[in-house]
Design an enzyme around this catalytic site. Structure first.
Site, PDB file in Angstrom:
ATOM      1  N   HIS A   1      17.272  33.266  23.858  1.00 54.64           N
ATOM      2  CA  HIS A   1      18.636  32.169  23.478  1.00 54.64           C
ATOM      3  C   HIS A   1      19.939  32.111  24.122  1.00 54.64           C
ATOM      4  O   HIS A   1      20.054  33.387  24.918  1.00 54.64           O
ATOM      5  CB  HIS A   1      19.402  33.265  21.761  1.00 54.64           C
ATOM      6  CG  HIS A   1      20.215  32.897  21.473  1.00 54.64           C
ATOM      7  ND1 HIS A   1      20.692  31.328  21.851  1.00 54.64           N
ATOM      8  CD2 HIS A   1      20.233  32.127  20.006  1.00 54.64           C
ATOM      9  CE1 HIS A   1      21.492  29.960  20.487  1.00 54.64           C
ATOM     10  NE2 HIS A   1      20.651  31.693  19.327  1.00 54.64           N
TER      11      HIS A   1
ATOM     12  N   CYS B   1      13.532  23.372  16.907  1.00 55.66           N
ATOM     13  CA  CYS B   1      11.886  23.530  16.760  1.00 55.66           C
ATOM     14  C   CYS B   1      11.523  24.357  17.361  1.00 55.66           C
ATOM     15  O   CYS B   1       9.844  24.394  16.689  1.00 55.66           O
ATOM     16  CB  CYS B   1      11.501  22.575  18.028  1.00 55.66           C
ATOM     17  SG  CYS B   1      11.881  20.772  17.791  1.00 55.66           S
TER      18      CYS B   1
ATOM     19  N   HIS C   1      -6.142  29.943  26.970  1.00 53.63           N
ATOM     20  CA  HIS C   1      -5.211  28.446  25.790  1.00 53.63           C
ATOM     21  C   HIS C   1      -3.655  28.471  26.469  1.00 53.63           C
ATOM     22  O   HIS C   1      -2.995  29.992  26.022  1.00 53.63           O
ATOM     23  CB  HIS C   1      -5.649  28.394  24.942  1.00 53.63           C
ATOM     24  CG  HIS C   1      -7.000  28.611  25.096  1.00 53.63           C
ATOM     25  ND1 HIS C   1      -8.154  27.830  24.324  1.00 53.63           N
ATOM     26  CD2 HIS C   1      -7.846  30.157  23.966  1.00 53.63           C
ATOM     27  CE1 HIS C   1      -9.080  28.253  25.414  1.00 53.63           C
ATOM     28  NE2 HIS C   1      -9.279  29.502  23.939  1.00 53.63           N
TER      29      HIS C   1
ATOM     30  N   ASN D   1       6.416  14.416  17.665  1.00 55.09           N
ATOM     31  CA  ASN D   1       6.940  15.312  17.963  1.00 55.09           C
ATOM     32  C   ASN D   1       6.963  16.254  16.013  1.00 55.09           C
ATOM     33  O   ASN D   1       8.270  15.838  15.651  1.00 55.09           O
ATOM     34  CB  ASN D   1       8.345  15.596  18.549  1.00 55.09           C
ATOM     35  CG  ASN D   1       8.935  16.365  18.333  1.00 55.09           C
ATOM     36  OD1 ASN D   1       8.426  17.619  17.690  1.00 55.09           O
ATOM     37  ND2 ASN D   1       9.883  16.278  19.196  1.00 55.09           N
TER      38      ASN D   1
ATOM     39  N   HIS E   1       4.551  23.401  23.090  1.00 52.64           N
ATOM     40  CA  HIS E   1       5.232  22.858  21.456  1.00 52.64           C
ATOM     41  C   HIS E   1       5.534  20.871  22.666  1.00 52.64           C
ATOM     42  O   HIS E   1       6.449  20.693  23.519  1.00 52.64           O
ATOM     43  CB  HIS E   1       7.296  22.998  21.650  1.00 52.64           C
ATOM     44  CG  HIS E   1       7.675  22.011  20.850  1.00 52.64           C
ATOM     45  ND1 HIS E   1       7.707  21.399  19.888  1.00 52.64           N
ATOM     46  CD2 HIS E   1       9.368  21.310  20.837  1.00 52.64           C
ATOM     47  CE1 HIS E   1       8.535  20.653  19.350  1.00 52.64           C
ATOM     48  NE2 HIS E   1       9.090  20.645  20.144  1.00 52.64           N
TER      49      HIS E   1
ATOM     50  N   HIS F   1      -0.660  12.474  21.164  1.00 53.35           N
ATOM     51  CA  HIS F   1      -0.433  11.370  21.121  1.00 53.35           C
ATOM     52  C   HIS F   1      -0.771  10.987  19.725  1.00 53.35           C
ATOM     53  O   HIS F   1      -0.493  10.177  18.758  1.00 53.35           O
ATOM     54  CB  HIS F   1      -1.526  11.192  21.984  1.00 53.35           C
ATOM     55  CG  HIS F   1      -2.362   9.932  21.852  1.00 53.35           C
ATOM     56  ND1 HIS F   1      -3.109   9.763  20.934  1.00 53.35           N
ATOM     57  CD2 HIS F   1      -2.051   8.587  22.380  1.00 53.35           C
ATOM     58  CE1 HIS F   1      -3.605   9.012  21.036  1.00 53.35           C
ATOM     59  NE2 HIS F   1      -3.195   7.606  22.246  1.00 53.35           N
TER      60      HIS F   1
END
Length: 496
Positions: free
Chosen positions: A303, A224, A387, A424, A391, A420
């Site tokens: 990573h 993702c 802001h 995802n 994710h 909502h």
């Protein structure tokens, strides 16, 4: 009886004390330079014309010295301008809006789960409990292939979903920006779980008849957070190819990845992942500076794949019955927290004001020298960003970052509402969140945005953008027909 001292905590608001400290530290150099410059100016004013002329003559620079000095300055200026990175601008972006025919309310999802023979009763009940606590709404969408009973998605279905999502996003992007497909110099596509031959990037080149010398890349298996990896790759390419356009396409194809087994750790993606995609136009052309929405400031990648536990916490494998799915470890949130800690340790010095960095250093020294049990100081990232785009991987992810970064409900509103409304959507979720902020009319010139994404491997990636101009509320886009009803209240549990 002697008078008691006033309660300091109630008589003085500590937040104003902290604001005063921040203002003092962040403007420390200004406070030093202004008196010095004022003193120098007063001294010069007091000098007469004869004194100033005598001072100038006392320097006695000859022509050779002046020429040498000028050449040195030209050389240093040339080195500076040649070595600094080219600015990268985000001209515009477009998010895919699924058709209403793909909508999957809770009742439909649970009805299908009950009718499918490959789910036992415990698995059906588990999926229902996950949905009740997921933070998803009733308007999320699944691709057409998963609406059949039973779903039997094949390669053709997966390609059809990819074409629908990717081509729709690109059509909107080209329409909004006015550039032609043949103007694209660099193309980067990321999709983790669907990697056909020819690649998705080749599919795009064929559809839009792009130039034969377009530099194309196709990233798969990177989870993702791959959207920010694609942005990083595009940025690196734009550093070595001047006057270029780069298109980044981020998506996840759901059709071939439905899990038809009963392992609980593999059932979670069925409940959380939904259709989505985004196309982003980046450029280093100077003429795009005025109309571009954002400027890319930093990309930081972390990573943790060297650790076995982190490497296997999101893992594609077969269950005991031989059915392939994505297994999510119970340690996922702990590993995500460790990856985030490493990431913010790197990004902090790049973005935090001096006041926050100083407090962090004092905290670190106190723990190392005086008391190892002292609570570590968590920098206030609200001083660095207006802001936050976190994710939308799940409710737990958003809750954990809101708590650990000490954010307000409004700071995580875009993430919660995206989860909502769209679920995802993997690597594209960050762009739905950015679109939400714009649709609310909150994005102003100079505002800074922090995008944070997590992905398999395990990775935590960040991107920092600065708003290039005040952005008007868009009249189209994924939120155009529903933004007026958001934000909505999301209960802890939705009883089904």
């Amino acid at each position: 009886m002697p008078p008691t001292l006033p309660d300091f905590s109630s008589s003085v608001r500590l937040k104003y004390v902290k604001r005063g400290y921040q203002y003092l530290v962040n403007n420390f150099l200004t406070f030093l330079l202004v008196p010095a410059m004022a003193t120098l100016a007063i001294h010069i004013v007091r000098l007469g014309p004869d004194d100033i002329l005598a001072l100038w003559r006392s320097l006695e620079f000859d022509a050779v010295q002046m020429l040498f000095f000028a050449l040195v300055m030209v050389f240093l200026g040339t080195v500076y301008f040649m070595s600094r990175p080219r600015p990268v601008f985000l001209v515009d972006y477009a998010c895919f809006k699924p058709p209403v025919t793909c909508r999957v309310p809770f009742s439909t999802f649970m009805e299908h789960s009950n009718l499918l023979e490959h789910f036992d009763k415990k698995s059906v009940g588990f999926q229902m409990r996950i949905l009740e606590r997921s933070g998803l709404g009733e308007d999320t969408c699944l691709p057409p292939a998963l609406h059949y009973l039973p779903p039997k998605p094949n390669m053709e279905d997966a390609r059809a979903e990819a074409q629908l999502v990717i081509f729709s996003s690109l059509d909107d992007l080209f329409k909004k920006t006015g550039i032609r497909p043949k103007d694209v110099d660099i193309l980067v596509v990321n999709c983790s779980l669907f990697s056909p031959t020819p690649s998705l990037s080749a599919m795009i080149i064929n559809k839009y008849k792009m130039r034969s010398n377009v530099r194309s890349f196709n990233l798969s298996g990177m989870g993702c957070s791959a959207g920010l990896i694609s942005v990083d790759l595009a940025r690196d390419m734009l550093q070595v190819h001047p006057n270029s356009y780069a298109v980044v396409v981020s998506t996840e194809i759901i059709s071939p990845n439905w899990y038809a087994g009963n392992e609980r750790s593999m059932l979670l993606p069925n409940c959380l992942f939904r259709m989505g995609g985004a196309a982003i136009l980046l450029s280093n052309r100077r003429r795009e500076r005025s109309r571009a929405k954002y400027r890319l400031l930093h990309v930081v990648r972390t990573h943790k794949g060297a650790e076995d536990r982190a490497y296997k916490c999101v893992y594609e494998e077969e269950d005991k019955a031989g059915k392939v799915g994505i297994s999510l470890s119970k340690d996922l949130m702990v590993i995500a927290g460790e990856a985030l800690k490493s990431n913010i340790t790197t990004i902090g010095p790049l973005v935090l004001p001096a006041s926050e960095q100083l407090l962090f250093v004092f905290s670190l020294i106190g723990r190392k020298i005086f008391n190892p049990n002292l609570r570590p100081y968590i920098p206030d990232f609200k001083q660095a960003f207006e802001h936050f785009c976190i994710h939308a991987g799940g409710r737990a992810v958003i809750d954990e970052l809101e708590k650990n970064l000490q954010l307000s409900a409004q700071h995580v509103e875009a993430s919660r509402m995206t989860l909502h409304r769209f679920g995802n959507t993997s690597s594209s979720s960050l762009w739905y969140e950015l679109s939400y902020i714009e649709s609310k009319g909150r994005m102003k010139k100079g505002d800074r945005v922090w995008q944070i994404a997590f992905g398999s491997g395990f990775k935590c990636n960040s991107a920092v953008w600065k708003c290039n101009r005040s952005i008007k509320v868009p009249v189209d886009g994924p939120w155009s027909d529903c933004i007026q009803k958001y934000p909505v209240y999301i209960p802890e549990v939705v009883k089904l």
